[in-house]
Write a protein that holds these residues in place. Structure first.
Motif, mmCIF file in Angstrom:
data_model
loop_
_atom_site.group_PDB
_atom_site.id
_atom_site.type_symbol
_atom_site.label_atom_id
_atom_site.label_comp_id
_atom_site.label_asym_id
_atom_site.label_seq_id
_atom_site.Cartn_x
_atom_site.Cartn_y
_atom_site.Cartn_z
ATOM 1 N N ASP A 95 11.028 12.305 31.878
ATOM 2 C CA ASP A 95 11.421 13.586 31.294
ATOM 3 C C ASP A 95 10.856 13.753 29.885
ATOM 4 O O ASP A 95 10.293 14.803 29.541
ATOM 5 N N VAL A 96 10.999 12.738 29.052
ATOM 6 C CA VAL A 96 10.508 12.815 27.671
ATOM 7 C C VAL A 96 8.983 12.841 27.646
ATOM 8 O O VAL A 96 8.379 13.554 26.838
ATOM 9 N N LEU A 97 8.358 12.110 28.553
ATOM 10 C CA LEU A 97 6.896 12.133 28.611
ATOM 11 C C LEU A 97 6.384 13.515 29.022
ATOM 12 O O LEU A 97 5.295 13.930 28.613
ATOM 13 N N ALA A 98 7.171 14.249 29.818
ATOM 14 C CA ALA A 98 6.795 15.623 30.165
ATOM 15 C C ALA A 98 6.811 16.512 28.923
ATOM 16 O O ALA A 98 5.939 17.373 28.745
ATOM 17 N N THR A 99 7.797 16.298 28.045
ATOM 18 C CA THR A 99 7.833 17.048 26.787
ATOM 19 C C THR A 99 6.608 16.732 25.944
ATOM 20 O O THR A 99 5.963 17.633 25.390
ATOM 21 N N ALA A 100 6.275 15.441 25.839
ATOM 22 C CA ALA A 100 5.112 15.037 25.045
ATOM 23 C C ALA A 100 3.835 15.675 25.585
ATOM 24 O O ALA A 100 3.008 16.183 24.819
ATOM 25 N N ALA A 101 3.671 15.674 26.903
ATOM 26 C CA ALA A 101 2.457 16.242 27.502
ATOM 27 C C ALA A 101 2.363 17.747 27.235
ATOM 28 O O ALA A 101 1.275 18.270 26.935
ATOM 29 N N ALA A 102 3.486 18.448 27.309
ATOM 30 C CA ALA A 102 3.470 19.893 27.056
ATOM 31 C C ALA A 102 3.118 20.201 25.610
ATOM 32 O O ALA A 102 2.355 21.132 25.323
ATOM 33 N N LEU A 103 3.661 19.413 24.680
ATOM 34 C CA LEU A 103 3.353 19.638 23.260
ATOM 35 C C LEU A 103 1.889 19.334 22.960
ATOM 36 O O LEU A 103 1.259 20.022 22.150
ATOM 37 N N ARG A 104 1.341 18.317 23.607
ATOM 38 C CA ARG A 104 -0.104 18.054 23.452
ATOM 39 C C ARG A 104 -0.910 19.255 23.941
ATOM 40 O O ARG A 104 -1.910 19.646 23.321
ATOM 41 N N ALA A 105 -0.477 19.829 25.058
ATOM 42 C CA ALA A 105 -1.207 20.978 25.623
ATOM 43 C C ALA A 105 -1.177 22.179 24.682
ATOM 44 O O ALA A 105 -2.024 23.068 24.785
ATOM 45 N N MET A 106 -0.208 22.201 23.742
ATOM 46 C CA MET A 106 -0.107 23.312 22.789
ATOM 47 C C MET A 106 -0.559 22.903 21.393
ATOM 48 O O MET A 106 -0.224 23.570 20.412
ATOM 49 N N GLY A 107 -1.320 21.807 21.283
ATOM 50 C CA GLY A 107 -2.015 21.506 20.047
ATOM 51 C C GLY A 107 -1.547 20.320 19.254
ATOM 52 O O GLY A 107 -2.269 19.854 18.352
ATOM 53 N N ALA A 108 -0.352 19.779 19.517
ATOM 54 C CA ALA A 108 0.129 18.631 18.749
ATOM 55 C C ALA A 108 -0.606 17.364 19.173
ATOM 56 O O ALA A 108 -0.989 17.211 20.343
ATOM 57 N N THR A 109 -0.791 16.455 18.232
ATOM 58 C CA THR A 109 -1.360 15.146 18.540
ATOM 59 C C THR A 109 -0.221 14.139 18.611
ATOM 60 O O THR A 109 0.497 13.931 17.633
ATOM 61 N N ILE A 110 -0.049 13.547 19.781
ATOM 62 C CA ILE A 110 1.071 12.633 20.018
ATOM 63 C C ILE A 110 0.518 11.351 20.611
ATOM 64 O O ILE A 110 -0.104 11.369 21.675
ATOM 65 N N GLU A 111 0.750 10.243 19.915
ATOM 66 C CA GLU A 111 0.187 8.968 20.349
ATOM 67 C C GLU A 111 1.259 7.886 20.353
ATOM 68 O O GLU A 111 2.095 7.823 19.446
ATOM 69 N N ARG A 112 1.207 7.039 21.349
ATOM 70 C CA ARG A 112 2.089 5.872 21.424
ATOM 71 C C ARG A 112 1.435 4.742 20.632
ATOM 72 O O ARG A 112 0.296 4.362 20.897
ATOM 73 N N THR A 113 2.157 4.215 19.650
ATOM 74 C CA THR A 113 1.596 3.168 18.801
ATOM 75 C C THR A 113 2.181 1.791 19.106
ATOM 76 O O THR A 113 1.760 0.796 18.525
ATOM 77 N N GLY A 114 3.152 1.729 19.993
ATOM 78 C CA GLY A 114 3.783 0.470 20.381
ATOM 79 C C GLY A 114 4.948 0.782 21.289
ATOM 80 O O GLY A 114 5.215 1.951 21.597
ATOM 81 N N GLU A 115 5.665 -0.249 21.732
ATOM 82 C CA GLU A 115 6.782 -0.021 22.642
ATOM 83 C C GLU A 115 7.879 0.780 21.937
ATOM 84 O O GLU A 115 8.495 0.314 20.980
#
Length: 443
Positions: free
Chosen positions: A54-74
């Motif tokens: 569910d949270v990863l779906a939010t991250a993917a949608a925000l990326r699609a609208m221009g935000a840069t979201i990266e996982r830097t560790g666990e």
């Protein structure tokens, strides 16, 4: 997002639960942390983020609208935001999977931006009504075209500038409240939400933390939350506390399985989320708060839970808003209590990932539990601490909380309980069965 192949699982008693575990980050806070960070100007860092679907779906949608979201560790993530008003036009539909929170809150974001977004989801989400969000966002000027019944797929055409409104929630819903406040961030003037019944307040706490001008007034009408639009959010460093909704399964499991004694670390204890703990304590549960502390503006503690006989109660309906997601596992606790538990005031359960009242009635009845159904809850006659009969195959209906609740029921059943599909558990608690193995000595 295609639903994975069904994963059937048979659950039988494993003996006492013992040891110490940590639950994943709070799902509600994780969604909001990503969204507010995406609307800030600069780099935000988030620790303890729930990494469920569910949270990863939010991250993917925000990326699609221009935000840069990266996982830097666990559990650690970095977000470079676009600023309020800076969302970009997505080039494809936003796939929400099973996440109603992602859908409703992101609809609010899009509603006051000059972009158009199409929202799609899996079969379960596509059956859930969105009308309660569509109505206030349409009053703010958004043009929303939904499938019949106000369901997904739907398209939101934002209006910029949108129109500030004063909106009284007809049903207690933190998601609707948050969607309006998110739309208000990019709307000139003051947008107000009036809550006759208080709901979880993570949005208010976090918006203030990000620098939004937000006030809360308590009146005879209820809580009036006002936000000044065209806000400038500042990047933050956030630590997400453990999810009380995830901890709920272990609180009930340890309470009903003889000999159990566990500690669940780092559980968020925001007063708008602790209804289940209050209800279990009224039933006689042995739950002790250890090392109470503050984490990122939220109250947190470790919870020690020991098995003790439970007694049936009439669950106070005033607890419903603070435990709406925990009712399925509360029904399980009631199945093992002494006497008849009456749990009502939870109409909202009818429009969750499944109709959770009907789903839990069918599942527990199939396992030999005596139940009476109401439009807003259930009455359950418990075993007085003895195992329930079990021996049935039950349907999770693509609902993670039904699957986990019936797993807990199987830990004290006379015969194994088979759950037709536990794959949806990954939407909110990917490590649930690993944690179960750890607490029952099978890790």
């Amino acid at each position: 997002m295609a639903h994975p192949l069904p994963q059937t699982l048979s659950i039988a008693p494993r003996g006492a639960l013992t040891g110490t575990i940590a639950v994943p980050g709070d799902k509600s806070i994780s969604h909001r942390a990503l969204m507010f960070a995406a609307l800030a100007v600069g780099t935000s860092r988030i620790a303890g983020l729930l990494e469920g679907e569910d949270v990863l779906a939010t991250a993917a949608a925000l990326r699609a609208m221009g935000a840069t979201i990266e996982r830097t560790g666990e559990g650690t993530w970095q977000v470079d935001g676009v600023g309020v008003g800076g969302l970009l036009q997505p080039t494809t539909a936003l796939e929400m999977g099973n996440s109603g929170t992602s859908t409703r809150l992101l609809m609010g974001l899009v509603a006051s931006h000059p972009i158009t977004a199409t929202f799609t989801g899996d079969a379960s989400l596509s059956g859930r009504p969105m009308g309660r969000v569509i109505d206030p966002l349409a009053q703010m000027g958004a043009d929303i075209t939904a499938s019949p019944g106000g369901k997904l797929p739907l398209m939101v055409r934002g209006l910029c500038p949108a129109v500030p409104i004063s909106y009284t929630l007809p049903v207690a819903s933190a998601q609707v409240k948050s969607a309006i406040l998110l739309a208000g961030l990019n709307t000139p003037g003051i947008t107000r939400v009036i809550e006759p019944v208080a709901t979880r307040d993570h949005s208010e706490r976090m918006l203030r933390g990000f620098g939004a001008e937000l006030t809360i007034e308590r009146t005879n009408e209820g809580r009036i939350i006002a936000i000044r639009g065209e806000a400038e959010l500042k990047p933050q460093t956030i630590t997400v506390p453990g999810d009380p909704s995830s901890a709920a399964f272990w609180l009930v499991a340890a309470s009903i399985v003889p000999g159990s004694d566990i500690v669940v670390r780092n559980v968020g204890l925001n007063a708008t989320r602790t209804g289940l703990i209050a209800a279990l304590r009224l039933m006689g549960a042995d739950i002790t708060e250890l090392d109470p502390r503050d984490v990122g503006g939220e109250p947190v503690a470790d919870l020690r839970v020991r098995h003790t006989p439970l007694t049936a109660i009439d669950v106070p309906e005033t607890l419903a808003p603070s435990m709406i997601d925990e009712y399925p596992v509360l029904f399980v606790a009631a199945a093992f209590a002494h006497g008849r538990t009456l749990a009502r005031g939870a109409h909202e359960l009818r429009v969750k990932e499944s109709d959770r009242i009907a789903a839990m009635k069918a599942a527990l009845e199939a396992c030999g539990v005596a139940i009476e159904e109401f439009d807003d809850g259930l009455a359950i006659t418990g075993t007085g601490g003895d195992p329930i009969p079990g021996g049935a195959t039950v349907a999770s209906l693509l609902d993670h909380r039904i699957a986990m609740s019936m797993t807990v029921a199987g830990l004290h059943a006379a015969r194994p309980i088979t759950i037709d599909d536990v794959a949806p558990v990954a939407t909110s608690y990917p490590a649930f069965y690993t944690s179960l193995d750890a607490l029952t000595g099978r890790a």
